[in-house]
Scaffold this motif. Structure first.
Motif, short mmCIF file in Angstrom:
data_model
loop_
_atom_site.label_atom_id
_atom_site.label_comp_id
_atom_site.label_asym_id
_atom_site.label_seq_id
_atom_site.Cartn_x
_atom_site.Cartn_y
_atom_site.Cartn_z
N ARG A 35 11.73 137.39 2.57
CA ARG A 35 11.43 136.53 3.73
C ARG A 35 10.40 135.51 3.31
O ARG A 35 9.55 135.78 2.47
N THR A 36 10.47 134.35 3.95
CA THR A 36 9.50 133.30 3.66
C THR A 36 9.35 132.41 4.89
O THR A 36 10.22 132.40 5.76
N GLY A 37 8.29 131.67 4.93
CA GLY A 37 8.08 130.70 5.98
C GLY A 37 8.31 129.28 5.50
O GLY A 37 8.18 128.33 6.26
N ARG A 38 8.67 129.14 4.21
CA ARG A 38 8.86 127.82 3.61
C ARG A 38 10.30 127.63 3.14
O ARG A 38 10.82 128.46 2.41
N THR A 39 10.90 126.54 3.55
CA THR A 39 12.27 126.27 3.09
C THR A 39 12.32 126.02 1.59
O THR A 39 13.34 126.26 0.96
N ALA A 40 11.23 125.56 1.01
CA ALA A 40 11.21 125.30 -0.43
C ALA A 40 11.38 126.58 -1.25
O ALA A 40 11.77 126.52 -2.42
N ASP A 41 11.11 127.75 -0.65
CA ASP A 41 11.21 129.02 -1.38
C ASP A 41 12.56 129.70 -1.25
O ASP A 41 12.79 130.73 -1.88
N LEU A 42 13.46 129.16 -0.44
CA LEU A 42 14.72 129.84 -0.16
C LEU A 42 15.57 130.05 -1.41
O LEU A 42 16.09 131.15 -1.64
N TRP A 43 15.75 129.02 -2.21
CA TRP A 43 16.60 129.13 -3.40
C TRP A 43 16.04 130.15 -4.38
O TRP A 43 16.77 130.98 -4.92
N ALA A 44 14.73 130.11 -4.62
CA ALA A 44 14.10 131.04 -5.57
C ALA A 44 14.25 132.48 -5.09
O ALA A 44 14.53 133.38 -5.90
N LEU A 45 14.06 132.72 -3.79
CA LEU A 45 14.24 134.07 -3.24
C LEU A 45 15.67 134.56 -3.42
O LEU A 45 15.90 135.70 -3.82
N ALA A 46 16.63 133.70 -3.10
CA ALA A 46 18.04 134.08 -3.23
C ALA A 46 18.40 134.36 -4.68
O ALA A 46 19.07 135.35 -4.99
N HIS A 47 17.93 133.53 -5.59
CA HIS A 47 18.25 133.68 -7.01
C HIS A 47 17.64 134.96 -7.57
O HIS A 47 18.30 135.74 -8.27
N ALA A 48 16.36 135.21 -7.26
CA ALA A 48 15.70 136.42 -7.76
C ALA A 48 16.32 137.67 -7.16
O ALA A 48 16.51 138.68 -7.86
N GLY A 49 16.66 137.63 -5.87
CA GLY A 49 17.28 138.78 -5.23
C GLY A 49 18.65 139.09 -5.80
O GLY A 49 19.00 140.25 -6.00
N ALA A 50 19.44 138.06 -6.06
CA ALA A 50 20.78 138.26 -6.64
C ALA A 50 20.66 138.84 -8.04
O ALA A 50 21.43 139.72 -8.42
N ALA A 51 19.70 138.36 -8.82
CA ALA A 51 19.50 138.88 -10.18
C ALA A 51 19.10 140.36 -10.12
O ALA A 51 19.57 141.15 -10.94
N ARG A 52 18.26 140.75 -9.15
CA ARG A 52 17.89 142.16 -9.01
C ARG A 52 19.09 143.02 -8.62
O ARG A 52 19.27 144.11 -9.15
N LEU A 53 19.91 142.52 -7.69
CA LEU A 53 21.05 143.30 -7.21
C LEU A 53 22.12 143.49 -8.29
O LEU A 53 22.71 144.56 -8.40
N PHE A 54 22.37 142.45 -9.05
CA PHE A 54 23.46 142.50 -10.02
C PHE A 54 22.99 142.80 -11.43
O PHE A 54 23.81 142.99 -12.33
N GLY A 55 21.67 142.79 -11.64
CA GLY A 55 21.13 143.16 -12.94
C GLY A 55 21.50 142.23 -14.08
O GLY A 55 21.62 142.66 -15.20
N SER A 57 21.44 137.84 -15.50
CA SER A 57 20.95 136.48 -15.32
C SER A 57 22.07 135.63 -14.72
O SER A 57 23.18 135.60 -15.23
N LEU A 58 21.75 134.95 -13.63
CA LEU A 58 22.73 134.10 -12.97
C LEU A 58 22.38 132.64 -13.22
O LEU A 58 21.22 132.27 -13.17
N GLY A 59 23.38 131.85 -13.45
CA GLY A 59 23.18 130.41 -13.57
C GLY A 59 23.15 129.77 -12.20
O GLY A 59 23.52 130.40 -11.18
N ALA A 60 22.74 128.53 -12.14
CA ALA A 60 22.67 127.81 -10.86
C ALA A 60 24.05 127.68 -10.21
O ALA A 60 24.16 127.66 -8.99
N ASP A 61 25.10 127.62 -11.02
CA ASP A 61 26.45 127.48 -10.48
C ASP A 61 27.04 128.80 -9.99
O ASP A 61 28.10 128.81 -9.38
N ASP A 62 26.36 129.91 -10.29
CA ASP A 62 26.88 131.23 -9.93
C ASP A 62 26.42 131.70 -8.55
O ASP A 62 26.82 132.76 -8.09
N LEU A 63 25.56 130.92 -7.88
CA LEU A 63 25.01 131.32 -6.60
C LEU A 63 25.26 130.24 -5.57
O LEU A 63 25.00 129.07 -5.81
N THR A 64 25.78 130.65 -4.41
CA THR A 64 25.97 129.75 -3.28
C THR A 64 25.04 130.20 -2.17
O THR A 64 25.10 131.35 -1.75
#
Length: 83
Positions: A35-55, A57-64
């Motif tokens: 969770r965050t209060g800043r829209t600027a942090d949304l992409w980083a949170l999603a990317h880090a969370g996806a990397a944790r879930l799938f174990g 490294s994801l590229g920028a094109d691998d996440l929507t």
């Protein structure tokens, strides 16, 4: 043949306290990864969370990341409806 690329989907949920919850579709369904209060942090949170879930490294094109319009207003500002 090479393995097909993994495509990970994430979405943002607007919370009543005006914060944002980031949810990623994982192997066991949708999981809140932060969770965050800043829209600027949304992409980083999603990317880090996806990397944790799938174990891996994801590229920028691998996440929507889907960021819906807030529930009130049209310019990104939350509003209050008076009865």
């Amino acid at each position: 043949m090479s393995d097909p690329k993994m495509q990970v989907r994430a979405r943002v949920r607007h919370e009543p306290d005006r914060s944002y919850a980031v949810l990623v579709e994982g192997p066991d369904g949708e999981v809140e990864v932060g969770r965050t209060g800043r829209t600027a942090d949304l992409w980083a949170l999603a990317h880090a969370g996806a990397a944790r879930l799938f174990g891996e490294s994801l590229g920028a094109d691998d996440l929507t990341l889907h960021v819906p319009q807030p529930p009130y207003g049209h310019d990104g500002q939350w509003g209050r409806m008076n009865k």
